[in-house]
Scaffold this motif. Structure first.
Motif, short mmCIF file in Angstrom:
data_model
loop_
_atom_site.label_atom_id
_atom_site.label_comp_id
_atom_site.label_asym_id
_atom_site.label_seq_id
_atom_site.Cartn_x
_atom_site.Cartn_y
_atom_site.Cartn_z
N CYS A 8 -15.15 -3.40 -25.96
CA CYS A 8 -15.41 -4.69 -25.29
C CYS A 8 -16.01 -4.43 -23.91
O CYS A 8 -16.94 -5.12 -23.48
CB CYS A 8 -14.12 -5.49 -25.13
SG CYS A 8 -13.28 -5.84 -26.67
N HIS A 34 -19.64 -5.67 -33.59
CA HIS A 34 -18.49 -5.86 -32.71
C HIS A 34 -18.15 -7.35 -32.57
O HIS A 34 -17.00 -7.75 -32.73
CB HIS A 34 -18.76 -5.25 -31.33
CG HIS A 34 -17.59 -5.39 -30.39
ND1 HIS A 34 -16.85 -4.31 -29.94
CD2 HIS A 34 -17.01 -6.49 -29.83
CE1 HIS A 34 -15.88 -4.75 -29.15
NE2 HIS A 34 -15.97 -6.07 -29.06
N CYS A 38 -14.58 -9.56 -33.14
CA CYS A 38 -13.85 -9.66 -31.88
C CYS A 38 -13.95 -11.08 -31.29
O CYS A 38 -14.99 -11.49 -30.80
CB CYS A 38 -14.39 -8.63 -30.87
SG CYS A 38 -13.55 -8.67 -29.28
N CYS A 41 -14.79 -11.13 -27.36
CA CYS A 41 -16.20 -10.97 -26.99
C CYS A 41 -17.05 -12.14 -27.47
O CYS A 41 -18.05 -12.49 -26.85
CB CYS A 41 -16.74 -9.64 -27.51
SG CYS A 41 -16.11 -8.24 -26.54
N HIS B 126 -10.23 -2.81 -24.59
CA HIS B 126 -10.31 -4.14 -25.17
C HIS B 126 -9.83 -5.15 -24.13
O HIS B 126 -9.06 -4.80 -23.24
CB HIS B 126 -9.44 -4.22 -26.42
CG HIS B 126 -9.69 -5.43 -27.28
ND1 HIS B 126 -9.20 -6.68 -26.96
CD2 HIS B 126 -10.41 -5.58 -28.42
CE1 HIS B 126 -9.60 -7.56 -27.89
NE2 HIS B 126 -10.34 -6.91 -28.78
N TRP B 127 -10.29 -6.39 -24.24
CA TRP B 127 -9.85 -7.44 -23.31
C TRP B 127 -8.33 -7.51 -23.28
O TRP B 127 -7.68 -7.49 -24.33
CB TRP B 127 -10.37 -8.81 -23.75
CG TRP B 127 -11.85 -8.99 -23.62
CD1 TRP B 127 -12.79 -8.73 -24.57
CD2 TRP B 127 -12.56 -9.49 -22.48
NE1 TRP B 127 -14.04 -9.03 -24.10
CE2 TRP B 127 -13.93 -9.50 -22.82
CE3 TRP B 127 -12.17 -9.92 -21.21
CZ2 TRP B 127 -14.92 -9.93 -21.93
CZ3 TRP B 127 -13.16 -10.36 -20.32
CH2 TRP B 127 -14.51 -10.35 -20.68
ZN ZN Z 1 -14.73 -7.18 -27.97
#
Ligand code: ZN
Lengths: 86, 211
Positions: A8, A34, A38, A41, B126-127
């Motif tokens: 990310c 991705h 996700c 994102c 990752h977030w």
């Molecule tokens: Zn992501």
């Protein structure tokens, strides 16, 4: 062999290149792969898109100037000197 | 009444023949935008109007010599920016922008604390938390005058090179090719500046929309 997946943290730096169609095909594929998996994102990309759209609305916040008459005068003078000089 | 010329070539031809309608079409189309772009360089609206007026004079005078190597629009904006720079220099305000230099090279555009550290076993980089879903925000809040004002403030706070690129691209809607030609920067450089600018505006909006 598997291709390195984007994180990310990496993806957020590629968003403008993605939106500008400037990513090479492999990177574009990694980007899209991705995003497909996700949610975070996906939200981020959506935020960037909205940011661009909203920024575009600033062009409607018009500055009002009243230069029209002055410009017409300039144009008419230009025309006079160009077309009626001989 | 004559109809306004439809495309750029016709417009240019009509202009060269002294067609007033062609001129007012151009003025209506670009005047407001040109004043905003001039404001990137000079200190007041008044001076910006003056710059734009000089630009139109320059356009008319240069018409005969304009060869159409760039689009009419790119050509007009190039004249505009040259005039604006001259005025800014006179005001002592103009600092040569190192447009090719990325003073923030390597700096992330999203705060690193928004992501898990590298040693997180499952979700490294990752977030930490999902960014807000702006699709859930009512349109009238999102597109309110206050929101737009917040965006303008964020743009005003940008370094000049980023401010210029985002203004030309996202407000004035010039193409990346046009912006590269006008500012004489590379495509890559333009994208870097645009990305930094957009990312900062996004961050400002995120903060604002959370309140
Ligand atoms: Zn992501």
């Amino acid at each position: 062999m598997t291709v390195d997946r984007l994180t990310c943290r990496e993806l957020v730096e590629l968003v403008t290149d993605y939106l500008e169609n400037a990513l090479p095909p492999e990177d574009r594929a990694r980007f899209e792969a991705h995003i497909a998996g996700c949610h975070s994102c996906t939200s981020f990309l959506e935020q960037m898109r909205r940011t661009i759209l909203l920024t575009g609305k600033l062009s409607e916040e018009s500055l009002n100037g009243d230069s029209g008459d002055e410009l017409l005068k300039i144009f008419r003078n230009w025309k006079k000197s160009n077309f009626e000089s001989e | 009444m004559e109809a306004a010329p439809e495309n750029a070539t016709q417009l240019l031809e009509a202009l060269r023949q002294g067609d007033e309608m062609a001129f007012t079409t151009l003025v209506d189309k670009y005047q407001a935008s040109m004043v905003r772009v001039a404001m990137l360089y000079v200190s007041s609206h008044f001076v910006a109007e003056e710059v734009v007026q000089e630009t139109w004079i320059g356009v008319l005078k240069g018409l005969a010599k304009f060869e159409g190597r760039s689009s009419l629009k790119t050509w007009i904006y190039s004249i505009l920016i040259n005039r604006a720079k001259t005025h800014a220099q006179r005001e002592g305000r103009y600092v040569q922008l190192s447009l090719d230099e990325d003073s923030e090279a390597g700096e992330p555009t999203v705060s690193p604390d928004r992501f898990n550290p590298a040693d997180n076993p499952l979700y490294a980089h990752h977030w930490v938390a999902r960014p807000d879903d702006w699709r859930e925000i009512p349109e009238e809040v999102l597109v309110s005058h206050e929101t737009l004002e917040r965006i303008q403030q964020a743009i005003d706070a940008l370094p000049p090179n980023q401010r210029m690129v985002i203004t030309l691209r996202d407000i004035e809607q010039l193409s990346s090719e046009e912006v590269c030609n006008i500012l004489e920067i590379s495509e890559t450089n333009q994208r870097v500046l645009l990305h930094r600018a957009r990312a900062k505006v996004r961050a400002a909006l995120e903060q604002y929309l959370r309140q």
